[in-house]
Design an enzyme around this catalytic site. Structure first.
Site, PDB file in Angstrom:
ATOM      1  N   ASP A  35       0.829  -1.202   0.000  1.00 53.51           N
ATOM      2  CA  ASP A  35       0.000   0.000   0.000  1.00 53.51           C
ATOM      3  C   ASP A  35       0.871   1.264   0.000  1.00 53.51           C
ATOM      4  O   ASP A  35       1.968   1.277   0.566  1.00 53.51           O
ATOM      5  CB  ASP A  35      -0.886  -0.012   1.246  1.00 53.51           C
ATOM      6  CG  ASP A  35      -2.006   1.003   1.171  1.00 53.51           C
ATOM      7  OD1 ASP A  35      -2.645   1.100   0.112  1.00 53.51           O
ATOM      8  OD2 ASP A  35      -2.243   1.704   2.168  1.00 53.51           O
ATOM      9  N   GLU A  47       0.954  -0.288  -4.892  1.00 50.85           N
ATOM     10  CA  GLU A  47      -0.002   0.769  -5.230  1.00 50.85           C
ATOM     11  C   GLU A  47       0.759   2.093  -5.317  1.00 50.85           C
ATOM     12  O   GLU A  47       0.915   2.798  -4.324  1.00 50.85           O
ATOM     13  CB  GLU A  47      -1.109   0.863  -4.172  1.00 50.85           C
ATOM     14  CG  GLU A  47      -2.162   1.898  -4.518  1.00 50.85           C
ATOM     15  CD  GLU A  47      -2.909   2.417  -3.297  1.00 50.85           C
ATOM     16  OE1 GLU A  47      -4.118   2.661  -3.424  1.00 50.85           O
ATOM     17  OE2 GLU A  47      -2.278   2.590  -2.237  1.00 50.85           O
ATOM     18  N   ASP A  94     -10.777   2.238  -3.392  1.00 49.33           N
ATOM     19  CA  ASP A  94     -10.675   3.694  -3.247  1.00 49.33           C
ATOM     20  C   ASP A  94     -11.352   4.435  -4.398  1.00 49.33           C
ATOM     21  O   ASP A  94     -12.094   5.391  -4.188  1.00 49.33           O
ATOM     22  CB  ASP A  94      -9.201   4.131  -3.202  1.00 49.33           C
ATOM     23  CG  ASP A  94      -8.511   3.742  -1.905  1.00 49.33           C
ATOM     24  OD1 ASP A  94      -9.146   3.856  -0.845  1.00 49.33           O
ATOM     25  OD2 ASP A  94      -7.350   3.319  -1.961  1.00 49.33           O
TER      26      ASP A  94
END
Length: 268
Positions: free
Chosen positions: A15, A40, A123
């Site tokens: 992340d 990410e 998201d």
């Protein structure tokens, strides 16, 4: 090691990787040797006020640089392709999908073996809706990422939609039948307002990094198109062969090379 050997996880998803140096991810992956690892690396695309700029080379280069900083052992989510693709299908501006070198304009066009393509995540879509893909164009989006280079992913919210699931499954079946891998070769046939079309297949030459345009016609391949404009690979004799539509919907279609279809598939 405990998560991999005792719990049974096969891979890692990192992340917010722009928050720390890539070599730390590379060290972690190098030590644990997962089946797959992806980061990410989400940075904003290039906008001129609210208008998405055509040239997103610097955006995908930042993702390229991050993957490179890991030592090349970790892939990254292709936010460049998501941004370009959702703008292209929303406004029928399919010229966006063709970069200045005639390759796919996203990260999948610069380092396809390290690009994990997607349309939505927790998201951007779902309940948060920070940067959503146009819902009515989702089948077009999947017709693109499931026929192009990179490692495509399917958002679970979309898979739970039974009508969309049917289209996704047909596209997955075609990708498997043709045998497309993340390093697939692409010859863009058309990219303009109203139409995007491409011939996609196995690469005829090995390319360690970057896109390949040379397709091995001794193996199965596919043609696909997006948009309302009329286009068929049979009109221009793409690949000097005949093609059969194997899946289609509103604004998209996918053809396979007839030479590699079974008699039953040809007769459908």
């Amino acid at each position: 090691h405990w998560m991999k050997t005792d719990i049974g996880f096969g891979g890692w998803r990192f992340d917010f990787v722009k928050g720390y140096a890539g070599h730390f991810t590379g060290e972690y992956v190098g030590d644990t040797m997962p089946y797959v690892s992806v980061g990410e690396h989400w940075v904003s695309c290039n906008y001129n006020h609210s208008h998405l700029e055509y040239n997103q080379d610097s955006h995908r280069q930042s993702t390229y640089d991050w993957c490179n900083s890991t030592g090349g052992n970790t892939a990254a989510f292709d936010f460049t392709t998501k941004g370009i693709l959702q703008e292209a299908v929303r406004n029928r501006e399919y010229w966006r999908l063709n970069d200045s070198q005639g390759n796919p304009a996203g990260f999948c066009g610069s380092w396809p073996t390290h690009a994990v393509t997607f349309l939505e995540n927790h998201d951007t879509g779902s309940t948060l809706q920070h940067w959503p893909f146009p819902t009515e164009r989702l089948p077009e989006g999947y017709a693109y990422i499931l026929t192009h280079p990179g490692t495509p992913t399917v958002f679970y919210d979309h898979w739970k939609d039974h009508a969309l699931q049917e289209d996704i499954q047909r596209l997955i079946d075609i990708r498997r039948r043709v045998g497309l891998k993340c390093n697939a070769a692409v010859q863009i046939q058309k990219a303009e307002d109203g139409c995007y079309a491409a011939h996609v297949g196995h690469p005829a030459v090995g390319v360690e990094r970057g896109a390949c345009k040379e397709i091995d016609m001794s193996k199965p391949s596919l043609c696909m198109k997006l948009g309302p404009a009329d286009w068929s690979p049979n009109q221009g004799r793409v690949g000097d062969t005949k093609w059969k539509v194997m899946a289609s919907g509103d604004g998209w279609a996918v053809w396979e090379n007839v030479r590699f279809l079974s008699a039953e598939q040809r007769a459908r």
